[in-house]
Enzyme design. Sequence first.
Site, mmCIF file in Angstrom:
data_model
loop_
_atom_site.group_PDB
_atom_site.id
_atom_site.type_symbol
_atom_site.label_atom_id
_atom_site.label_comp_id
_atom_site.label_asym_id
_atom_site.label_seq_id
_atom_site.Cartn_x
_atom_site.Cartn_y
_atom_site.Cartn_z
ATOM 1 C CG LEU A 2 58.761 42.540 40.766
ATOM 2 C CD1 LEU A 2 57.534 41.981 40.088
ATOM 3 C CD2 LEU A 2 58.466 43.624 41.704
ATOM 4 C CG LEU A 13 51.192 38.997 30.354
ATOM 5 C CD1 LEU A 13 49.693 39.070 30.669
ATOM 6 C CD2 LEU A 13 51.443 37.992 29.253
ATOM 7 N NE ARG A 46 65.505 36.725 43.652
ATOM 8 C CZ ARG A 46 65.662 37.465 42.579
ATOM 9 N NH1 ARG A 46 66.324 37.510 41.650
ATOM 10 N NH2 ARG A 46 64.335 38.321 42.440
ATOM 11 C CB ALA A 54 53.504 38.348 26.412
ATOM 12 C CE1 TYR A 85 56.206 44.740 21.529
ATOM 13 C CE2 TYR A 85 55.796 43.959 19.231
ATOM 14 C CZ TYR A 85 55.493 43.926 20.487
ATOM 15 O OH TYR A 85 54.593 43.072 20.913
#
Length: 274
Positions: A2, A13, A46, A54, A85
């Site tokens: 992003l 999360l 950045r 989380a 996980y």
Amino acid sequence: PLHFSVVDQIYHLASPASPPNYMYNPIKTLKTNTIGTLNMLGLAKRVGARLLLASTSEVYGDPEVHPQNEDYWGHVNPIGPRACYDEGKRVAETMCYAYMKQEGVEVRVARIFNTFGPRMHMNDGRVVSNFILQALQGEPLTVYGPGTQTRAFQYVSDLVNGLVALMNSNVSSPVNLGNPEEHTILEFAQLIKKLVGDGSEIQFLSEAQDDPQKRKPDIRKAKLLLGWEPVVPLEEGLNKAIHYFRKELEYQANNQYIPKPKPARMKKGRTRHN
């Protein structure tokens, strides 16, 4: 990745947390917790943002220390069905502290214990949603193994308050966020039966592989450094969740769709285990 120019705080999360969901696509689960975490840490570096990860009580695995405190390193099977996980979150924590030490990124790590509340997905596949859904539909409550495994359940608003408190604190080391009130799975099934007011039977099934036998957070650190602890009583939270699920079932029935607790799934000829 992003790309933003101004970000103050990042709450990372992402990642399925329900065993049926994260085991259905273990590679995607690993990618979310590794590549996804690297992407968010890169963004934080950045723009100079603070990142909250989380994480999970599953970093402790099937613990040999009880209750679990933040200094415990865990007892995890790195190649078991839950490893995508468990180990995904463990390496995500490692990445956070590598970026903190090498790049000066501000990180916060919340080790989240079992959480429930309204707006859980109907087919989530975790014990709270499964038991409530089964009881409301008059079906047997499915307990895996003897039901002596313990869990500690916190209401969602308590968790949200803990996450916000941790993000805005100066605590950079991992912090447990959970309810230290411990119950066996069998006790919990009986409590759901009582609150729903249903005569459903309890059905015992084969124990799931690598299912932790004990789970109880030591939250002394959160109390001392964040001034945080759960405040919503278990039965009060469960009644709110049951009310939500009952309304959802009525809605789904009116729309000709009745959800079921998530079973083992098949994909490309391979069994997906609960």
